[in-house]
Design an enzyme around this catalytic site. Structure first.
Site, PDB file in Angstrom:
ATOM      1  N   ASP A  13       0.855  -1.194   0.000  1.00  0.00           N
ATOM      2  CA  ASP A  13       0.000   0.000   0.000  1.00  0.00           C
ATOM      3  C   ASP A  13       0.891   1.244   0.000  1.00  0.00           C
ATOM      4  O   ASP A  13       1.662   1.468   0.940  1.00  0.00           O
ATOM      5  CB  ASP A  13      -0.864  -0.048   1.266  1.00  0.00           C
ATOM      6  CG  ASP A  13      -1.781   1.138   1.405  1.00  0.00           C
ATOM      7  OD1 ASP A  13      -1.691   2.089   0.596  1.00  0.00           O
ATOM      8  OD2 ASP A  13      -2.587   1.121   2.352  1.00  0.00           O
ATOM      9  N   ILE A  14       0.786   2.060  -1.028  1.00  0.00           N
ATOM     10  CA  ILE A  14       1.683   3.213  -1.178  1.00  0.00           C
ATOM     11  C   ILE A  14       1.485   4.245  -0.061  1.00  0.00           C
ATOM     12  O   ILE A  14       2.401   5.012   0.246  1.00  0.00           O
ATOM     13  CB  ILE A  14       1.513   3.853  -2.578  1.00  0.00           C
ATOM     14  CG1 ILE A  14       2.735   4.679  -2.949  1.00  0.00           C
ATOM     15  CG2 ILE A  14       0.235   4.674  -2.664  1.00  0.00           C
ATOM     16  CD1 ILE A  14       2.806   5.075  -4.416  1.00  0.00           C
ATOM     17  N   VAL A  36      -6.170   4.365  -5.863  1.00  0.00           N
ATOM     18  CA  VAL A  36      -5.050   4.848  -5.059  1.00  0.00           C
ATOM     19  C   VAL A  36      -5.270   6.305  -4.643  1.00  0.00           C
ATOM     20  O   VAL A  36      -4.861   6.726  -3.553  1.00  0.00           O
ATOM     21  CB  VAL A  36      -3.713   4.622  -5.816  1.00  0.00           C
ATOM     22  CG1 VAL A  36      -3.568   5.539  -6.996  1.00  0.00           C
ATOM     23  CG2 VAL A  36      -2.543   4.735  -4.878  1.00  0.00           C
ATOM     24  N   ASP A  37      -5.940   7.059  -5.478  1.00  0.00           N
ATOM     25  CA  ASP A  37      -6.262   8.471  -5.197  1.00  0.00           C
ATOM     26  C   ASP A  37      -7.106   8.566  -3.919  1.00  0.00           C
ATOM     27  O   ASP A  37      -6.782   9.337  -2.990  1.00  0.00           O
ATOM     28  CB  ASP A  37      -7.034   9.023  -6.413  1.00  0.00           C
ATOM     29  CG  ASP A  37      -7.169  10.528  -6.418  1.00  0.00           C
ATOM     30  OD1 ASP A  37      -6.558  11.188  -5.557  1.00  0.00           O
ATOM     31  OD2 ASP A  37      -7.892  11.043  -7.302  1.00  0.00           O
ATOM     32  N   SER A 120      -2.445   4.796 -14.222  1.00  0.00           N
ATOM     33  CA  SER A 120      -3.366   4.467 -15.330  1.00  0.00           C
ATOM     34  C   SER A 120      -3.698   2.984 -15.469  1.00  0.00           C
ATOM     35  O   SER A 120      -4.507   2.619 -16.326  1.00  0.00           O
ATOM     36  CB  SER A 120      -2.850   4.988 -16.688  1.00  0.00           C
ATOM     37  OG  SER A 120      -3.022   6.383 -16.769  1.00  0.00           O
ATOM     38  N   GLY A 122      -5.305   1.037 -13.507  1.00  0.00           N
ATOM     39  CA  GLY A 122      -6.513   0.618 -12.798  1.00  0.00           C
ATOM     40  C   GLY A 122      -7.746   1.073 -13.555  1.00  0.00           C
ATOM     41  O   GLY A 122      -7.995   0.642 -14.681  1.00  0.00           O
ATOM     42  N   TYR A 124      -8.315   3.665 -15.224  1.00  0.00           N
ATOM     43  CA  TYR A 124      -8.030   4.270 -16.534  1.00  0.00           C
ATOM     44  C   TYR A 124      -7.690   3.230 -17.612  1.00  0.00           C
ATOM     45  O   TYR A 124      -7.520   3.587 -18.778  1.00  0.00           O
ATOM     46  CB  TYR A 124      -6.921   5.313 -16.411  1.00  0.00           C
ATOM     47  CG  TYR A 124      -7.400   6.681 -15.935  1.00  0.00           C
ATOM     48  CD1 TYR A 124      -8.737   6.927 -15.649  1.00  0.00           C
ATOM     49  CD2 TYR A 124      -6.505   7.748 -15.793  1.00  0.00           C
ATOM     50  CE1 TYR A 124      -9.175   8.176 -15.226  1.00  0.00           C
ATOM     51  CE2 TYR A 124      -6.939   9.005 -15.375  1.00  0.00           C
ATOM     52  CZ  TYR A 124      -8.270   9.210 -15.090  1.00  0.00           C
ATOM     53  OH  TYR A 124      -8.699  10.457 -14.686  1.00  0.00           O
TER      54      TYR A 124
HETATM   55  N1  AR6 Z   1      -1.326   1.539  -3.049  1.00  0.00           N
HETATM   56  C1  AR6 Z   1      -0.738   1.231  -4.229  1.00  0.00           C
HETATM   57  N2  AR6 Z   1      -1.431   0.987  -5.360  1.00  0.00           N
HETATM   58  C2  AR6 Z   1      -2.779   1.041  -5.288  1.00  0.00           C
HETATM   59  C3  AR6 Z   1      -3.485   1.363  -4.095  1.00  0.00           C
HETATM   60  C4  AR6 Z   1      -2.684   1.608  -2.934  1.00  0.00           C
HETATM   61  N3  AR6 Z   1      -3.237   1.924  -1.758  1.00  0.00           N
HETATM   62  N4  AR6 Z   1      -4.819   1.329  -4.363  1.00  0.00           N
HETATM   63  C5  AR6 Z   1      -4.954   0.994  -5.665  1.00  0.00           C
HETATM   64  N5  AR6 Z   1      -3.732   0.820  -6.230  1.00  0.00           N
HETATM   65  P1  AR6 Z   1      -6.211   3.534 -10.063  1.00  0.00           P
HETATM   66  P2  AR6 Z   1      -5.748   5.036 -12.566  1.00  0.00           P
HETATM   67  C6  AR6 Z   1      -3.373   0.443  -7.605  1.00  0.00           C
HETATM   68  O1  AR6 Z   1      -7.552   3.065 -10.546  1.00  0.00           O
HETATM   69  O2  AR6 Z   1      -5.928   3.792 -13.372  1.00  0.00           O
HETATM   70  C7  AR6 Z   1      -9.182   7.335  -9.475  1.00  0.00           C
HETATM   71  O3  AR6 Z   1     -10.549   7.302  -9.169  1.00  0.00           O
HETATM   72  C8  AR6 Z   1      -4.411  -0.227  -8.479  1.00  0.00           C
HETATM   73  O4  AR6 Z   1      -4.502  -1.614  -8.152  1.00  0.00           O
HETATM   74  O5  AR6 Z   1      -6.117   3.997  -8.643  1.00  0.00           O
HETATM   75  O6  AR6 Z   1      -4.618   5.954 -12.887  1.00  0.00           O
HETATM   76  C9  AR6 Z   1      -8.704   8.726  -9.841  1.00  0.00           C
HETATM   77  O7  AR6 Z   1      -9.410   9.738  -9.143  1.00  0.00           O
HETATM   78  C10 AR6 Z   1      -3.823   0.012  -9.859  1.00  0.00           C
HETATM   79  O8  AR6 Z   1      -2.848  -0.974 -10.165  1.00  0.00           O
HETATM   80  O9  AR6 Z   1      -5.640   4.763 -10.970  1.00  0.00           O
HETATM   81  C11 AR6 Z   1      -8.934   8.782 -11.321  1.00  0.00           C
HETATM   82  O10 AR6 Z   1     -10.265   9.127 -11.632  1.00  0.00           O
HETATM   83  C12 AR6 Z   1      -3.096   1.359  -9.723  1.00  0.00           C
HETATM   84  O11 AR6 Z   1      -3.062   1.630  -8.307  1.00  0.00           O
HETATM   85  C13 AR6 Z   1      -8.679   7.368 -11.777  1.00  0.00           C
HETATM   86  O12 AR6 Z   1      -8.955   6.532 -10.635  1.00  0.00           O
HETATM   87  C14 AR6 Z   1      -3.809   2.512 -10.409  1.00  0.00           C
HETATM   88  O13 AR6 Z   1      -5.206   2.333 -10.312  1.00  0.00           O
HETATM   89  C15 AR6 Z   1      -7.248   7.119 -12.168  1.00  0.00           C
HETATM   90  O14 AR6 Z   1      -7.115   5.830 -12.693  1.00  0.00           O
END
Ligand code: AR6
Length: 178
Positions: A13-14, A36-37, A120, A122, A124
């Site tokens: 978890d970042i 992650v956001d 991107s 996840g 995206y």
């Molecule tokens: N620590 C590390 N990685 C994580 C965590 C965490 N706590 N939680 C999720 N991930 P995403 P995107 C991973 O969807 O594709 C948001 O709603 C996850 O498994 O978070 O860039 C924003 O507000 C995946 O591998 O980001 C934007 O609207 C990676 O983080 C949109 O999602 C990215 O997944 C951005 O989409």
């Protein structure tokens, strides 16, 4: 200088990382979201959202920096990656820009450590293997070109992505350094 000495891969978890900056895979409004956001905003507390409001948003591929608030990380670098639409809409360049602009901010602030999620890959929808290769090659190329060597941790949340990063890094290390 062996750039690979500065790169590590972690399954986890970042939001728990003790680094100068964690990178947030944000949305262009910079007002939080899911994935992650959402996790970063929950862990950082309301001060993060308040500081993010001052930017009035951020284009895909650009990056903005804030304090880390309740996080262990001292700063958060927010970058909206590309929304994947099949690969013909400049997505790879935008993803490179997200990594590059995050590294530029780290350089400007003299940071010694930074942690990236899989931007991107996840919601995206960027295909995970391609997103992994762009992440690692962009960071490696930046460090070499700028002679800026910072500890970079790629923090992956799922086993599949973690293995992709481990394997791709191993394949790069197998290429002899000139
Ligand atoms: N620590 C590390 N990685 C994580 C965590 C965490 N706590 N939680 C999720 N991930 P995403 P995107 C991973 O969807 O594709 C948001 O709603 C996850 O498994 O978070 O860039 C924003 O507000 C995946 O591998 O980001 C934007 O609207 C990676 O983080 C949109 O999602 C990215 O997944 C951005 O989409």
């Amino acid at each position: 200088m062996d750039v690979f000495k500065h790169i590590s891969v972690v399954l986890g978890d970042i939001t728990t990382m003790d680094v100068d900056a964690i990178v947030n895979a944000a949305a262009p409004a910079l007002l939080g979201g899911g994935g992650v956001d959402g996790a970063i905003h929950r862990a950082a507390g309301p001060g993060l959202l308040q500081e993010c409001r001052k930017f009035g948003g951020c284009n895909h591929g650009e990056a903005r920096i804030t304090a880390g608030y309740n996080l262990k990380a001292r700063h958060v670098i927010h970058t909206p990656g590309p929304i994947y639409r099949g690969g013909q809409f400049g997505e790879s360049q935008i993803l490179k820009n997200s990594y590059r602009n995050s590294m530029l901010l780290a350089k400007e602030h003299g940071f010694k450590s930074i942690a990236f999620p899989a931007i991107s890959a996840g919601v995206y929808g960027y295909p995970k293997p391609e997103a992994c290769q762009i992440a690692i090659t962009t960071v490696v190329d930046f460090m070499k070109a700028q002679q800026f060597f910072i500890d970079v941790v790629f923090v992956l949340f799922d086993q599949e992505n973690y293995q992709l990063y481990v394997d791709y890094l191993a394949s790069l290390k197998a290429i002899p350094v000139q």
